[in-house]
Enzyme design. Structure first.
Site, PDB file in Angstrom:
ATOM      1  N   LYS A  42       0.969  -0.896  -0.579  1.00 29.17           N
ATOM      2  CA  LYS A  42       0.357   0.051  -0.258  1.00 29.17           C
ATOM      3  C   LYS A  42       0.829   1.531  -0.053  1.00 29.17           C
ATOM      4  CE  LYS A  42      -0.483  -0.048   4.709  1.00 29.17           C
ATOM      5  NZ  LYS A  42      -0.512  -0.715   6.341  1.00 29.17           N
ATOM      6  N   ARG A 140     -11.025   0.063  14.678  1.00 29.16           N
ATOM      7  CA  ARG A 140     -10.186   0.985  13.453  1.00 29.16           C
ATOM      8  C   ARG A 140     -11.682   0.644  12.410  1.00 29.16           C
ATOM      9  NH1 ARG A 140      -4.679   1.063  10.551  1.00 29.16           N
ATOM     10  NH2 ARG A 140      -4.876  -1.038  10.376  1.00 29.16           N
ATOM     11  N   HIS A 169      -6.502  -7.557  13.778  1.00 24.73           N
ATOM     12  CA  HIS A 169      -5.114  -6.285  13.194  1.00 24.73           C
ATOM     13  C   HIS A 169      -5.036  -6.028  14.210  1.00 24.73           C
ATOM     14  CE1 HIS A 169      -2.085  -4.282  11.140  1.00 24.73           C
ATOM     15  NE2 HIS A 169      -2.600  -3.241  11.305  1.00 24.73           N
ATOM     16  N   ARG A 225       0.965 -11.296   6.901  1.00 25.73           N
ATOM     17  CA  ARG A 225       0.066  -9.932   6.438  1.00 25.73           C
ATOM     18  C   ARG A 225       1.699  -9.010   6.260  1.00 25.73           C
ATOM     19  NH1 ARG A 225      -4.237 -10.112   9.004  1.00 25.73           N
ATOM     20  NH2 ARG A 225      -3.568  -8.032   9.549  1.00 25.73           N
ATOM     21  N   TYR A 269      14.839  31.465   3.909  1.00 23.75           N
ATOM     22  CA  TYR A 269      13.927  32.521   4.354  1.00 23.75           C
ATOM     23  C   TYR A 269      13.596  32.802   5.352  1.00 23.75           C
ATOM     24  CZ  TYR A 269      11.487  30.549   0.163  1.00 23.75           C
ATOM     25  OH  TYR A 269      10.539  30.643  -1.050  1.00 23.75           O
ATOM     26  N   CYS A 316      13.739  24.746   2.352  1.00 21.17           N
ATOM     27  CA  CYS A 316      12.322  25.450   1.606  1.00 21.17           C
ATOM     28  C   CYS A 316      12.071  24.044   0.986  1.00 21.17           C
ATOM     29  CB  CYS A 316      13.170  26.225   0.654  1.00 21.17           C
ATOM     30  SG  CYS A 316      14.028  27.508   1.071  1.00 21.17           S
ATOM     31  N   ASP A 318      11.469  22.686  -2.236  1.00 18.55           N
ATOM     32  CA  ASP A 318      12.372  22.029  -3.309  1.00 18.55           C
ATOM     33  C   ASP A 318      13.982  22.214  -2.730  1.00 18.55           C
ATOM     34  OD1 ASP A 318       9.933  22.624  -5.006  1.00 18.55           O
ATOM     35  OD2 ASP A 318      10.400  24.435  -5.123  1.00 18.55           O
TER      36      ASP A 318
HETATM   37  C1  LIG Z   1      -0.278  -2.092   6.969  1.00 14.61           C
HETATM   38  C2  LIG Z   1      -1.647  -3.351   7.708  1.00 14.61           C
HETATM   39  C3  LIG Z   1      -0.462  -4.471   7.212  1.00 14.61           C
HETATM   40  C4  LIG Z   1       1.456  -4.374   7.884  1.00 14.61           C
HETATM   41  O1  LIG Z   1       1.910  -3.974   8.339  1.00 14.61           O
HETATM   42  P1  LIG Z   1       3.256  -3.584   8.429  1.00 14.61           P
HETATM   43  O2  LIG Z   1       3.443  -2.714  10.713  1.00 14.61           O
HETATM   44  O3  LIG Z   1       3.400  -2.383   7.773  1.00 14.61           O
HETATM   45  O4  LIG Z   1       3.963  -4.516   8.863  1.00 14.61           O
HETATM   46  C5  LIG Z   1      -1.013  -5.206   7.853  1.00 14.61           C
HETATM   47  N1  LIG Z   1      -2.056  -5.360   7.729  1.00 14.61           N
HETATM   48  C6  LIG Z   1      -3.232  -4.555   7.782  1.00 14.61           C
HETATM   49  C7  LIG Z   1      -4.776  -4.250   7.535  1.00 14.61           C
HETATM   50  C8  LIG Z   1      -3.007  -3.190   7.253  1.00 14.61           C
HETATM   51  O5  LIG Z   1      -3.374  -1.720   7.921  1.00 14.61           O
END
Ligand SMILES: *Cc1c(COP(=O)(O)O)cnc(C)c1O
Length: 383
Positions: A42, A140, A169, A225, A269, A316, A318
């Site tokens: 992601k 969440r 999660h 994951r 700046y 800045c 850039d």
């Molecule tokens: C982003 C995410 C992960 C990965 O998490 P990491 O801490 O980067 O390994 C796994 N599961 C879900 C639902 C996430 O949103």
């Protein structure tokens, strides 16, 4: 991202594919052959470039991919990637035609979405797979763990839907204190057991992010994951030393301008920084528009020929300036800096290194956020 032209800018990211491959092998070694690895790519692969990362991890043995948005999934499909793609949340109902067209597996958290998906899939003669997200305590997204079976019973009649997976999660897998983690894990296990008792197939069961993949084999179930660890970064200091990871991202820039202002002259700046005299002020074409937080003004270093050189003056959008005191050290003087010289903003040079973790500590944030930020505008060079 693909429209970026690396040769038109002298500030860039280097992404080391062999580091990502090595990190994938380390994950495979942890979780074993029998489990699936769903690589989380992601946010443009945590800033590293989603398509490059996806191809690299799939070649290194990842079984599936996960992203956060429908656009991210479509980008991968349009690049020719055919591996299963899981969306880590439930998108708007209006996006369902894209899910079907591009073979994207959504996470489901509402009955409305589930039934609409089933209807639209059925109308096209398809069966749409989905994963059920269960809220075991992070609060969440997800169906509360006490209501998941009832939820499944309410949608299971639909022939346009296929319950392919069930997951949760963890909110605290990266903290030393594991009280809340254990509560979430036992709630999730209870639910999976209850589903099996009720003759409901949970499909692919998964829960482990990077912190769990490193610390808690009890969370592996059928699939892990991992996200941040793919990129060679630790989810927190708690996992330092527990696995060998290779950072894939480094940040580079070449000097565009050098001058030696008189004593008392200001720089950038607000003219906050004043020249002490006898120093060079070199300009680098990178700024907060590239993910280098303005909060780091006068609080960071870059590596010039393997030596730490302070950034000076306000950063800045850039550009930013560094101070090279080439007359300071008599024993080991720095050579004067010239236009075109390369400096390292994140990375290693001459035995010293500047890391995303160090920069995140300085800013009071986490490496995840900085990797994403650097990935937004800088061109990526894949090595
Ligand atoms: C982003 C995410 C992960 C990965 O998490 P990491 O801490 O980067 O390994 C796994 N599961 C879900 C639902 C996430 O949103």
């Amino acid at each position: 991202m693909s429209s970026m032209r690396p040769d038109t800018r002298s500030a860039w990211l280097e992404i080391d594919g062999s580091a990502i491959t090595a990190n994938m092998y380390a994950i495979r070694e942890r979780v074993g052959r029998q489990r699936l690895i769903c690589a989380v790519v992601k946010a443009n692969g945590y800033g590293h470039g989603a398509v490059f990362v996806a191809r690299t991890v799939l070649a290194a043995g990842a079984d599936r991919l996960a992203v956060a948005t429908v656009d991210e999934a479509i980008e991968l499909r349009q690049a020719g990637i055919t591996a299963p793609i899981l969306l880590l949340g439930e998108p708007p109902i209006a996006s369902i035609p894209y899910l079907l067209e591009y073979d994207i597996t959504p996470t489901i958290t509402t009955i409305d979405f589930a039934l609409t998906l089933g209807e639209m899939a059925d109308l096209s003669g398809m069966v749409a797979p989905y994963h059920l997200k269960v809220n075991t305590g992070m609060n969440r997204i997800g169906i509360h763990y006490t209501e998941a079976i009832e939820f499944l019973n309410a949608i299971s009649f639909h022939r346009g839907l296929k319950h392919e997976g069930t997951y949760t999660h963890f909110a605290t897998a990266d903290l030393i204190e594991d009280w809340d983690f254990k509560i979430q894990l036992s709630r999730f296990k209870e639910l999976i057991d209850a589903m099996k008792l009720a003759d409901i197939d949970p499909g692919i069961v998964h829960a482990a992010n990077s912190a769990c993949t490193i610390r808690y084999p009890a969370t592996y179930f059928d699939m892990v994951r991992p996200g941040i660890m793919l990129y060679g970064l630790h989810p927190s200091k708690v996992t330092y030393g527990k696995i060998n990871l290779k950072p894939a991202m480094s940040v580079h820039a070449c000097v565009t301008h050098v001058k030696e202002p008189l004593v008392g002259e200001g720089v950038s700046y607000g003219l906050q920084y004043r020249c002490p005299g006898n120093v060079q002020i070199a300009t680098l074409p990178i700024g907060y528009g590239d993910g280098l937080s303005r909060l780091l003004s006068d609080r960071m270093y870059v590596l010039y020929r393997g030596r730490r050189v302070p950034q000076v003056g306000t950063i800045c959008m850039d550009q930013m300036m560094i101070e090279v005191d080439y007359k300071k050290s008599l024993l080991n003087p720095l050579p004067p800096i010239t236009v075109g010289d390369e400096v390292i903003i994140i990375g290693e040079d001459g035995g010293d290194k500047l890391t995303l973790d160090m920069m995140a500590d300085e800013l009071g944030t986490i490496n995840y956020e900085l990797a994403c930020s650097f990935g937004m505008r800088l061109p990526h060079i894949y090595v």
